[in-house]
Every structure is written in C-alpha cells, then in structure tokens.
Design an enzyme around this catalytic site. Structure first.
Site, PDB file in Angstrom:
ATOM      1  N   ASP A  54       0.817  -1.219   0.000  1.00 46.15           N
ATOM      2  CA  ASP A  54       0.000   0.000   0.000  1.00 46.15           C
ATOM      3  C   ASP A  54       0.850   1.269   0.000  1.00 46.15           C
ATOM      4  O   ASP A  54       0.822   2.070   0.935  1.00 46.15           O
ATOM      5  CB  ASP A  54      -0.937  -0.006   1.209  1.00 46.15           C
ATOM      6  N   GLU A 228     -13.201  -0.532  -6.431  1.00 45.04           N
ATOM      7  CA  GLU A 228     -13.099  -1.474  -5.315  1.00 45.04           C
ATOM      8  C   GLU A 228     -12.629  -0.776  -4.051  1.00 45.04           C
ATOM      9  O   GLU A 228     -13.290  -0.812  -3.033  1.00 45.04           O
ATOM     10  CB  GLU A 228     -12.127  -2.607  -5.672  1.00 45.04           C
ATOM     11  N   GLU A 349      21.794   1.811   5.903  1.00 49.81           N
ATOM     12  CA  GLU A 349      20.447   1.351   5.547  1.00 49.81           C
ATOM     13  C   GLU A 349      19.894   2.068   4.319  1.00 49.81           C
ATOM     14  O   GLU A 349      18.685   1.977   4.038  1.00 49.81           O
ATOM     15  CB  GLU A 349      19.497   1.498   6.732  1.00 49.81           C
ATOM     16  N   ASP A 462      26.563   0.990  10.711  1.00 50.20           N
ATOM     17  CA  ASP A 462      25.696   2.151  10.902  1.00 50.20           C
ATOM     18  C   ASP A 462      25.785   3.115   9.723  1.00 50.20           C
ATOM     19  O   ASP A 462      24.768   3.574   9.201  1.00 50.20           O
ATOM     20  CB  ASP A 462      26.079   2.867  12.198  1.00 50.20           C
TER      21      ASP A 462
END
Length: 476
Positions: A54, A228, A349, A462
């Site tokens: 989503d 929908e 990340e 990190d």
C-alpha cells in the site's frame, strides 16, 4: 567470550535463504519475456528485507518519502501491526527510517494497520490510516501528526477522525488550499478537511458510483462499477485524477477524471492490468525531479503473495492528451535520477538491493544494518567516485568474532577495490570506526558491500564514507 546474538524477532528471514539470482528470477516472473531487464538493473521490489504494501509517496525537500504498510512474515491474512517510512533522493537507493507509527500509537485501535497516506501542510506531517476501533469493532480513520516526515508520529485526536466501517484514506490539497479526505470500500466517500487537517466541515458525502464514472463490472449485481478500494486523488494541468484498485479479485488499477475535486467523474480505463502474484494492488502517483512515477505492490519476493506483498515503482510519461498509459510491472524499476555521493556520510540502511540483511534501531541514533551472515551484501546504485577514492571508513560493531567488509564494483563478485576488517567491538551496539585503503574505485559504479567471515552473525554497520584521492599539484 561474547554470548551468541539471538535471532531477530520474527522479521523477514526469506532473503537470507535465497541467492541474488533466485531473487531476480522470482521478480522476473511478473514481467513479460519481451521486456525482461538484465540482472544488473533489477531494483524492484524496492525493499527486500521486509514485506511492504500500500505505497503512499510524498515529495518533500528534494526527496521522495514513501509511507507503506507492513505485512507480517508468513501471514495468511492482512496481518499488519505498523507502518513504515522510506525515502530516496534518486528513486533507486532507499533509506529505511523504520516504523514511526503503529497500532500502539492509537490507544483506541485494536488491529488492522492498513493502507494510509501522509501529507505535509504548514511544516507538519499528517498521516491518515484505517484501523479497527476497539470500542465499536468497526474500521475507522485515524490521523497522526509529526514535525518530521520520518516521525515519530502521535495520535492527533485520541479518537477517530471519521468512522463508517470503511477503509483506505487518501488526502488531496487543492490549489486553493482546500483539503479533501477520500476513503471507502465498498463505497467512495469524501469530506472537506479544515485547515488544521484534523477536523472537517459538513458531513461525509458519498460519491455516486456510476458506470459512466467508474466503469462496468460484470457478474456482481451488488457492485455494478469497477471501483473497489484504494483511491488516490491528485490534480494535473487543471484536471482531477482518481486512481483506484478495481474489481477484486484479482485487482487491477484503473482511473477516472473530473473537472473538479468532487466530480463528476468519467471512467478512463486501465493503468496497470492484473498481474504480480498478489490479488490486491494499491496505487500512488507523484512527480519528482522532472519525471512521473507510479508506485504499486506485488508478491515478487520469495515467500511473497497476496498477504506478503512488496512495493515497487515504475517511471512513466503521460500521453499528450493527459491520459495515463498502461503500465506493466518490471523488475528493473525506475531509472536512477542523478548519482550518489560517496564522499559524504551515507547511512548503511540506504539500499538499492539487499541480500540477507536486516535493519534495526541503532544505539547512536537512526538505524543500522545488522543480522549479517557470511555472503550477505548490500547494493548501492550509481555511486559517483569521480577520479577515485583513496580510503573507506565505516561505523561498525560486533558482538562476535567480527568479519570483513569487501568493497566490490558491479556485482557481489565484481572487482574488489578494498577490504575492511571488523573486530569484536565488545557488543552489537558498541560502535567503532574502521578505515581501509581503496584502489580502483573510479567513475560511476554500482557498489556492493559484501560481508564475509565465519559462521553466525558477523557485524553491524551504521554508516560509511569514502575519502577522495588527492591529486598532486602540477609543477610550475
């Protein structure tokens, strides 16, 4: 001797069990053979270490912030407990900002952290989400607020904003400043939000679902139109677009247009046909740095399906008359916009593709990449080394024997340009910096941080940064 690191709390473990090649083959399963990209280009789905669903993109301050749901591993229902945030400056390298909003944020909610959307207004960020109201047992729309696009978010009201048992809120702020909240399944509703974005004027209005406005569904007398769920509303060149998930199940993405934000709507056809190993889909469309982008979800990752979905993105161009072309799912994804600068701090990340890794909150703030085994890797796409790098520095930790960070170009087994050894630092959140020489990293390359070592978890990372090679001054 440091105690062995426990396995992560049930998080996505499937990526560790598959290779880069298998991941691509599964992604290719949703692409017609004629448009299969090369392996080097695969960047869809855009997140590989958790299931996401989503998508709701938001452009802010030179980045795309992507707000998603989170399907739990191995789910056999829409088992969703929190929402996630990601961001990118180039549409291919996505930074994991974790989960700044969950069911626990809403004291009145019991379950079902389903499809929502965040918008920005007056320096604050408002995230509208559907959850089940514990008191009534019905789905309701809550709103959370934050001063940052990455949170943390807090419940703005302490109770639902609206509640009629229906789901999938989307918010549109028109050029005149009037904001509208739309939502609904099986119906389609809207209210006019006040400037505070946490209250509304008037009552909820149901948009007439006519076949002229939303297409014709066959075989279901209770739902004569294709609408929908999952509406997404925006304005372009004076025309209003309502993109939606159509005709469950399996769903496809369709759209309608109107001269105003409340209609009357005219059905325009298919945006994305049914495909992709998920019986649901959910649209999100934004313009960013001169391009238009369509976000959706599918089941392309290992273990993926209708309840374990993954968000992907495609770049597209509107037709000359403003209509949206038909868009197919690919594993190539969107092209990179610009390059990534390796000579400033980059969060570990921030990832174009990851294999085997997880992310977690870091003791020094933000998040780190962890749960790393031998052979795991992170791909960072389009790294602009220029005339060359001389060294590499990373902030790392290890509660085991440590390991090695291999710096490779082009693929996980590509040209080796540096190796950084990581020692036991005394704990998984006991951080230190390591530096190693680099040779041969020039031009713009896809960088692979490949982790090697013994058995078990090796290290956490990190952040990282390269140092540019200095050029001696020319003699006079």
């Amino acid at each position: 001797m440091t105690a062995a690191r426990p396995s992560p709390a049930p998080r996505t473990r499937f990526v560790r069990a598959v290779t880069w090649t298998v991941s691509l083959l599964l992604a290719f399963a949703v692409v017609p053979a004629a448009v299969r990209p090369t392996a080097a280009r695969a960047d869809n789905p855009i997140v590989q270490h958790v299931y996401t669903a989503d998508p709701a993109p938001l452009v802010y301050n030179g980045r795309v912030y992507l707000y998603t749901g989170h399907d739990e591993d191995g789910s056999t229902y829409f088992t969703m407990k929190d929402w996630r945030v990601w961001s990118s400056a180039d549409m291919v390298n996505w930074t994991d900002h974790g989960s700044p909003l969950s069911l626990a944020t809403f004291s009145w909610a019991s379950s079902d952290a389903w499809a929502g959307q965040a918008v920005q207004r007056n320096g604050r960020f408002y995230w509208y989400v559907p959850v089940k109201n514990r008191a009534t047992g019905r789905m309701a729309i809550g709103v959370a607020v934050s001063d940052s696009p990455t949170g943390p978010f807090r419940d703005a009201l302490g109770h639902p904003l609206v509640e009629n048992g229906e789901i999938d809120p989307t918010v549109f702020i028109d050029d005149d400043g009037q904001a509208y909240l739309y939502w609904g399944n099986p119906n389609l509703w809207y209210v006019r939000l006040n400037a505070d974005m946490t209250s509304y004027s008037g009552s909820a209005t149901r948009i007439p679902l006519t076949t002229a406005g939303f297409g014709t569904r066959t075989g279901d007398p209770d739902r004569p139109t294709l609408y929908e769920e999952g509406p997404w509303v925006y304005r372009r060149n004076g025309l209003y677009y309502l993109v939606f998930a159509a005709k469950c199940c399996s769903e496809f993405i369709a759209y309608s247009t109107a001269p105003g934000p409340t209609g009357p709507w005219t059905y325009r056809g298919t945006v994305m046909p049914t495909q992709g190993s998920s019986f649901t889909n959910h649209p999100g469309i934004v313009d960013f740095k001169g391009g238009s982008y369509f976000f959706y979800h599918n089941g392309a990752l290992p273990g993926g399906g209708g309840f374990t979905r993954s968000v992907a993105v495609e770049r597209f161009s509107y037709n000359a008359d403003g209509t949206i072309p038909t868009i197919g799912m690919t594993s190539a994804g969107a092209p990179q916009v610009g390059t990534l600068d390796p000579y400033v701090r980059q969060e570990a990340e921030t990832i174009a593709w990851g294999s085997g890794i997880e992310t977690e909150p870091a003791g020094e703030g933000g998040r780190d990449v962890g749960w790393i085994d031998d052979g795991d890797f992170v791909k960072v796409k389009g790294v602009a080394f220029g005339t060359g790098a001389s060294s590499f520095t990373a902030r790392v930790s290890s509660g085991s024997v440590g390991g090695t960070v291999e710096l490779r170009l082009g693929s996980p087994s590509g040209t080796l340009v540096g190796r950084c050894d990581v020692p036991n630092t005394g704990g998984w959140q006991a951080w230190t910096s390591v530096t190693c020489p680099v040779s041969g990293a020039t031009g713009t390359q896809d960088l692979f941080l490949r982790f090697t070592g013994g058995s078990g978890y090796l290290l956490n990372m990190d952040w990282w940064r390269f140092t540019p090679r200095t050029t001696a001054a020319a003699p006079r």
